[in-house]
Design an enzyme around this catalytic site. Structure first.
Site, PDB file in Angstrom:
ATOM      1  N   TYR A 200      79.575  -7.368  23.105  1.00 43.69           N
ATOM      2  CA  TYR A 200      79.804  -7.965  21.781  1.00 43.69           C
ATOM      3  C   TYR A 200      80.432  -9.354  21.917  1.00 43.69           C
ATOM      4  CZ  TYR A 200      81.909  -8.870  17.251  1.00 43.69           C
ATOM      5  OH  TYR A 200      82.287  -9.484  16.079  1.00 43.69           O
TER       6      TYR A 200
ATOM      7  N   TYR B 163      78.828 -11.989   4.697  1.00 41.27           N
ATOM      8  CA  TYR B 163      80.089 -11.235   4.517  1.00 41.27           C
ATOM      9  C   TYR B 163      80.319 -10.938   3.030  1.00 41.27           C
ATOM     10  CZ  TYR B 163      80.590 -13.741   8.943  1.00 41.27           C
ATOM     11  OH  TYR B 163      80.366 -14.292  10.169  1.00 41.27           O
TER      12      TYR B 163
ATOM     13  N   SER C  34      78.930 -14.663  14.756  1.00 42.72           N
ATOM     14  CA  SER C  34      78.296 -13.537  14.062  1.00 42.72           C
ATOM     15  C   SER C  34      76.792 -13.682  13.858  1.00 42.72           C
ATOM     16  CB  SER C  34      78.965 -13.305  12.711  1.00 42.72           C
ATOM     17  OG  SER C  34      80.174 -12.632  12.911  1.00 42.72           O
TER      18      SER C  34
HETATM   19  N1  GLN Z   1      83.661 -13.300  17.393  1.00 41.79           N
HETATM   20  C1  GLN Z   1      84.048 -13.228  16.021  1.00 41.79           C
HETATM   21  C2  GLN Z   1      84.898 -12.009  15.774  1.00 41.79           C
HETATM   22  O1  GLN Z   1      84.569 -10.988  16.272  1.00 41.79           O
HETATM   23  C3  GLN Z   1      82.810 -13.203  15.171  1.00 41.79           C
HETATM   24  C4  GLN Z   1      83.114 -13.135  13.706  1.00 41.79           C
HETATM   25  C5  GLN Z   1      82.293 -14.025  12.833  1.00 41.79           C
HETATM   26  O2  GLN Z   1      81.542 -14.900  13.221  1.00 41.79           O
HETATM   27  N2  GLN Z   1      82.504 -13.805  11.558  1.00 41.79           N
HETATM   28  O3  GLN Z   1      85.891 -12.037  15.114  1.00 41.79           O
END
Ligand code: GLN
Length: 313
Positions: free
Chosen positions: A196, A248, A72
């Site tokens: 993504y 988050y 992320s």
């Molecule tokens: N690739 C992960 C996902 O899409 C990224 C999420 C993260 O780092 N919180 O679930």
């Protein structure tokens, strides 16, 4: 010690050394992510901190060379690229700038409260920013941009993580099709998701993240090359959204306790754009229940307190 301006480099080194010890001791309180099987291979005991400042000075403790997937943290790269490509108004007419208070991969509010993703730092928002650019920019363009931001030509696509991500990414597929069903997805779903997933699978290290943090902290200019990588009017929204949404559903507490624009990833990475200006990159794959690196959060609490890095102090 109370402020980064007054501290000597030796004092700063001492603070980072102690933060490394604190972080290392808390790795055992976290758990490596396993919902993407390839991530489960990480060593839960690993921890590293790297600091880079605008005078070219660098500090590193622990695992600063080891590569891990950006996950992320790449949401910052996607947002910076969307802002550069589409501009502020256009970008934020497709994604909001509100903390969601929900977990990073939640679909709940997207379906019930609003048509637009809450912010670009959660999966739905980053999938939307990817959709804004996926028609015009290739993965190679984005890889080149990530390498520049991180001052790291060694960044590459980790094929094993990408494959693992692709196989287990059904929740992200649900998000992309939900966005499409609401008529807000700007790109083709498969192309958007491909970008993504690939951005999440870029291999970085703590040093690359320190560099990226420094570029952001330095107003978008890479002090090593003098090149502008983010335009001045985009640095503020980027920093504010990292500050309010980068951790988050722990973003509120992190803002109060640490107070530094930051972005975490489930690979264990954390990028911080701190006063100084100073970039701090951390790696600790043992995560807390929010998906943030346990050791990195603990270390940043110490560093911010000791060096007075909180944005409102
Ligand atoms: N690739 C992960 C996902 O899409 C990224 C999420 C993260 O780092 N919180 O679930």
């Amino acid at each position: 010690m109370s402020s980064i301006e007054k501290a000597s480099f030796e004092e700063i080194r001492g603070v980072f050394e102690e933060a490394y010890r604190i972080g290392l001791a808390s790795t055992r309180l976290g758990k490596v992510a396993d919902y993407i099987p390839e991530l489960a291979k990480a060593n839960a005991d690993d921890f590293g901190i790297c600091m880079k400042d605008a005078d070219g000075r660098e500090l590193s403790f622990g695992e600063c060379e080891k590569r891990f997937s950006m996950q992320s943290v790449s949401k910052v790269v996607l947002l910076a690229a969307a802002l550069a490509h589409c501009g502020f108004e256009e970008t934020f007419s497709h994604v909001m700038m509100e903390p969601s208070g929900d977990s990073f991969n939640s679909i709940l509010k997207l379906d019930t409260t609003s048509n637009l993703p809450f912010n670009p730092m959660i999966n739905a928002g980053a999938i939307e920013t990817a959709s804004l650019i996926s028609g015009d920019l290739s993965f190679e363009d984005m890889l080149a941009y990530a390498r520049e931001l991180c001052g790291d030509p060694g960044i590459a696509l980790d094929e094993a993580v990408f494959a693992s991500e692709f196989e287990t990414g059904d929740r992200n597929r649900a998000i992309v099709y939900l966005l499409k069903s609401k008529g807000v997805l700007m790109g083709e779903p498969k192309r958007t998701l491909d970008l993504y997933f690939k951005m999440c699978s870029l291999s970085v290290n703590a040093r690359s993240l320190a560099h990226m943090g420094l570029v952001i902290a330095n107003g978008g200019i890479d002090p090593a090359t003098g090149r502008r990588l983010i335009s001045p009017e985009h640095v503020r929204p980027l920093k504010v959204i990292m500050f309010t949404c980068g951790m988050y559903d722990y973003s509120g507490k992190f803002s109060v306790r640490v107070g530094v624009p930051a972005k975490s990833g489930v690979g264990g990475g954390l990028v911080c754009a701190a006063k100084g200006p100073m970039g701090i990159g951390l790696y600790g794959p043992a995560l807390d229940s929010f998906g943030n690196s346990k050791a990195a959060v603990k270390a940043m609490e110490h560093i911010s307190k000791e060096l007075g890095l909180h944005s409102f102090d």
